[in-house]
Motif scaffolding. Structure first.
Motif, mmCIF file in Angstrom:
data_model
loop_
_atom_site.group_PDB
_atom_site.id
_atom_site.type_symbol
_atom_site.label_atom_id
_atom_site.label_comp_id
_atom_site.label_asym_id
_atom_site.label_seq_id
_atom_site.Cartn_x
_atom_site.Cartn_y
_atom_site.Cartn_z
ATOM 1 N N GLY A 143 0.946 -1.040 0.026
ATOM 2 C CA GLY A 143 -0.082 0.037 0.088
ATOM 3 C C GLY A 143 0.996 1.218 -0.131
ATOM 4 N N ILE A 144 1.822 1.090 0.939
ATOM 5 C CA ILE A 144 3.020 2.290 0.757
ATOM 6 C C ILE A 144 3.419 2.573 -0.404
ATOM 7 N N ALA A 145 4.169 1.365 -1.173
ATOM 8 C CA ALA A 145 4.735 1.677 -2.525
ATOM 9 C C ALA A 145 3.705 1.944 -3.390
ATOM 10 N N LEU A 146 2.460 1.618 -3.462
ATOM 11 C CA LEU A 146 1.430 1.888 -4.486
ATOM 12 C C LEU A 146 1.367 3.589 -4.399
ATOM 13 N N CYS A 147 1.196 4.026 -3.105
ATOM 14 C CA CYS A 147 1.060 5.386 -2.945
ATOM 15 C C CYS A 147 2.143 6.241 -3.507
ATOM 16 N N VAL A 148 3.464 5.873 -3.071
ATOM 17 C CA VAL A 148 4.462 6.243 -3.414
ATOM 18 C C VAL A 148 4.761 6.422 -5.050
ATOM 19 N N ALA A 149 4.383 5.257 -5.525
ATOM 20 C CA ALA A 149 4.694 5.156 -6.910
ATOM 21 C C ALA A 149 3.770 6.094 -7.635
ATOM 22 N N SER A 150 2.313 6.157 -7.202
ATOM 23 C CA SER A 150 1.433 7.102 -7.710
ATOM 24 C C SER A 150 1.984 8.552 -7.738
ATOM 25 N N LEU A 151 2.451 8.848 -6.575
ATOM 26 C CA LEU A 151 3.075 10.199 -6.322
ATOM 27 C C LEU A 151 4.145 10.453 -7.663
ATOM 28 N N GLY A 152 4.974 9.386 -7.978
ATOM 29 C CA GLY A 152 5.959 9.541 -8.809
ATOM 30 C C GLY A 152 5.427 9.515 -10.187
ATOM 31 N N ALA A 153 4.217 9.070 -10.420
ATOM 32 C CA ALA A 153 3.550 9.091 -11.832
ATOM 33 C C ALA A 153 3.259 10.580 -11.999
ATOM 34 N N ILE A 154 2.318 11.079 -11.010
ATOM 35 C CA ILE A 154 1.925 12.302 -11.175
ATOM 36 C C ILE A 154 2.941 13.387 -11.506
ATOM 37 N N GLY A 155 4.070 13.241 -10.557
ATOM 38 C CA GLY A 155 5.055 14.203 -11.069
ATOM 39 C C GLY A 155 6.039 14.123 -12.450
ATOM 40 N N ALA A 156 5.960 12.603 -12.800
ATOM 41 C CA ALA A 156 6.506 12.481 -14.323
ATOM 42 C C ALA A 156 5.493 13.050 -15.128
ATOM 43 N N GLY A 157 4.134 12.921 -15.050
ATOM 44 C CA GLY A 157 3.070 13.481 -15.886
ATOM 45 C C GLY A 157 3.229 14.990 -16.138
ATOM 46 N N ARG A 158 3.504 15.584 -15.053
ATOM 47 C CA ARG A 158 3.645 16.946 -14.768
ATOM 48 C C ARG A 158 4.862 17.616 -15.739
ATOM 49 N N ARG A 159 6.042 16.773 -15.341
ATOM 50 C CA ARG A 159 7.188 17.167 -16.397
ATOM 51 C C ARG A 159 6.970 17.174 -17.652
ATOM 52 N N ARG A 160 6.446 15.902 -18.130
ATOM 53 C CA ARG A 160 6.255 15.690 -19.696
ATOM 54 C C ARG A 160 5.259 16.810 -19.977
ATOM 55 N N ALA A 161 4.195 17.203 -19.490
ATOM 56 C CA ALA A 161 3.311 18.054 -19.888
ATOM 57 C C ALA A 161 3.982 19.635 -19.907
ATOM 58 N N GLU A 162 4.794 19.985 -18.787
ATOM 59 C CA GLU A 162 5.573 21.103 -19.066
ATOM 60 C C GLU A 162 6.584 21.319 -20.076
ATOM 61 N N ALA A 163 7.095 19.947 -20.371
ATOM 62 C CA ALA A 163 8.105 20.237 -21.574
ATOM 63 C C ALA A 163 7.357 20.177 -22.803
ATOM 64 N N SER A 164 6.148 19.523 -23.034
ATOM 65 C CA SER A 164 5.496 19.569 -24.267
ATOM 66 C C SER A 164 4.904 21.152 -24.463
ATOM 67 N N ARG A 165 4.565 21.662 -23.318
ATOM 68 C CA ARG A 165 4.115 22.986 -23.596
ATOM 69 C C ARG A 165 5.225 24.078 -23.994
#
Length: 130
Positions: A64-86
């Motif tokens: 459960g802890i690993a899933l929460c941490v992985a989802s936070l990492g996925a949110i951060g990675a998605g944000r970085r990709r969106a900023e790079a695309s913009r």
């Protein structure tokens, strides 16, 4: 008690700082994910539940802890990709003009500085000479 109150105050401060720096659609899920992780670990330590966890319970808790941490990492990675695309989409017209020879007044240095400003990489805005 004081450690818990300090932790809560730090989370609220992180929430306000995050909302000043990023979009709410990124900050709020990260805030709730972080709160979930901290509350689970805090509860485990506060109520001294570690010794009473079975192997299956410990594995489930860890997953459960690993899933929460992985989802936070996925949110951060998605944000970085969106900023790079913009940034790429803002810089594309400037770079295309530079490649086609339609440079702004000031030559290639001016065009590369303007492109750097459009990408948001920290360069100062450039004003073309008239």
């Amino acid at each position: 008690g004081g450690v818990m109150a300090g932790g809560e105050a730090a989370m609220v401060a992180a929430l306000y700082l995050g909302l000043r720096r990023a979009e709410a659609s990124v900050v709020i899920p990260c805030y709730y994910g972080s709160m979930t992780v901290f509350a689970a670990v805090q509860g485990l330590l506060l109520f001294d539940l570690g010794p009473s966890l079975s192997a299956g319970g410990a594995a489930g808790f860890s997953c459960g802890i690993a899933l929460c941490v992985a989802s936070l990492g996925a949110i951060g990675a998605g944000r970085r990709r969106a900023e790079a695309s913009r940034a790429e989409s803002r810089a594309a017209p400037l770079l295309a003009a530079a490649a086609a020879g339609g440079l702004p007044a000031g030559g290639p240095e001016q065009a590369s500085s303007a492109a750097a400003s459009a990408t948001g990489d920290g360069a100062r805005p450039v004003v073309a000479a008239v």
